[in-house]
Design an enzyme around this catalytic site. Sequence first.
Site, short mmCIF file in Angstrom:
data_model
loop_
_atom_site.label_atom_id
_atom_site.label_comp_id
_atom_site.label_asym_id
_atom_site.label_seq_id
_atom_site.Cartn_x
_atom_site.Cartn_y
_atom_site.Cartn_z
N GLY A 1 0.80 -1.24 0.00
CA GLY A 1 0.00 0.00 0.00
C GLY A 1 0.82 1.27 0.00
CD GLU A 2 5.90 1.49 2.64
OE1 GLU A 2 6.82 1.49 1.79
OE2 GLU A 2 6.06 1.18 3.82
NE ARG B 1 -17.74 15.33 5.27
CZ ARG B 1 -18.26 14.25 4.67
NH1 ARG B 1 -19.57 14.09 4.63
NH2 ARG B 1 -17.49 13.37 4.09
CD GLN B 2 -12.69 13.57 10.94
OE1 GLN B 2 -11.79 13.46 11.75
NE2 GLN B 2 -12.95 12.65 10.03
CG HIS C 1 -18.38 20.80 5.56
ND1 HIS C 1 -19.54 20.49 4.86
CD2 HIS C 1 -18.70 20.75 6.88
CE1 HIS C 1 -20.50 20.25 5.73
NE2 HIS C 1 -20.03 20.40 6.95
CE LYS D 1 -30.17 17.43 6.84
NZ LYS D 1 -29.01 16.88 6.18
CG ASP E 1 -25.28 19.85 0.03
OD1 ASP E 1 -24.71 20.66 0.78
OD2 ASP E 1 -25.83 18.81 0.45
CB SER F 1 -20.46 11.88 1.20
OG SER F 1 -19.71 10.76 1.55
C1 R5P Z 1 -23.69 18.39 5.13
O1 R5P Z 1 -23.56 19.18 6.04
C2 R5P Z 1 -23.02 18.58 3.82
O2 R5P Z 1 -23.22 19.87 3.34
C3 R5P Z 1 -23.53 17.58 2.79
O3 R5P Z 1 -24.91 17.78 2.62
C4 R5P Z 1 -23.27 16.17 3.25
O4 R5P Z 1 -21.98 16.04 3.75
C5 R5P Z 1 -23.47 15.22 2.10
O5 R5P Z 1 -23.30 13.92 2.55
P1 R5P Z 1 -24.22 12.74 2.02
O6 R5P Z 1 -24.16 12.78 0.53
O7 R5P Z 1 -23.57 11.50 2.59
O8 R5P Z 1 -25.58 12.97 2.56
#
Ligand code: R5P
Length: 292
Positions: free
Chosen positions: A38-39, A95-96, A129, A191, A219, A223
Amino acid sequence: MSNVSVISGKSSEELAKKLSKRIKANLIKSTIRVFPDGESKITLSGKISKKKSIVVQSIYPPVDSNLIQALSLISKAKEISSEVIAVIPYLGYARQDREFLSGEIVTMKVLAKLFKGVGASKIIAVDIHSVIGLKHFTIKSKNVTAIPDLVKYFKKLNLKDPVVVSPDQGGKDRAQEFAKEFGSEFIALEKKRDRKTGKVQIKTKNADEVMGRDLILVDDMISTGGSIINATQFLKKQKCKQVYVACTHALLMNNAEKKIKNAGVTKIVSTNTIPGKTSMVDVSNTISKAIM
Ligand code: R5P
């Protein structure tokens, strides 16, 4: 830009090439040999500028491999160039950026130390993000937005009076910016997550505005596609017409593209921060302006 090298990481080859052409810099390509364990071994071809290097490498899956390659390229560039700019179009780990639950490691802090440690003097990301992520960097940092590039693409589609929709309140500002640039109305869905079951439900009061109209869901990233699928299913129940998706980074994990299409989305449009089937929008011009 004379005397500047654009060093192309494997994850951003096409974008690096476009960027080097735009800013008239010398393009240096990298080849990767991955060993059975994997390197990876990276080899650069070409002469790196003594003055300035721009390393272009997105950090999408395999995230950790692409990260170590980005760091290695910067480290090598810094051995020769006095200034090294890291262009990380999709900044993985963004995101972290804070400790949501006690004990969680804020990986963006780690990345900030690593990029500085290997010699980057500036980092440029596209539609990170949240800009909170960049606050951990002690080197110069800049976030550029691909919204105008995405809008330009959507203008060519000639949709009739579409409504721009954010799938959640968190993305409200982004969608609003898109709508303003596009010249259309916008709404942000709300949501609600059931704390016991984890099930996500959309509750939105003014959703009747979407009835009989084409929509553009905006968006920053896709992911698994969960957010877009949930929003699309809700909007279809409100009897909207076609649903288009505009996003900067399309990771499209676990067959997400197919799942999104099955949920009723007509077209997904993303940028070349992550190359793939949906990446129809080029962000090299936007990045070049941040470098100049
Ligand atoms: C959320 O806060 C982001 O803006 C995206 O909506 C999110 O990360 C997308 O992830 P997924 O496609 O897994 O819902």
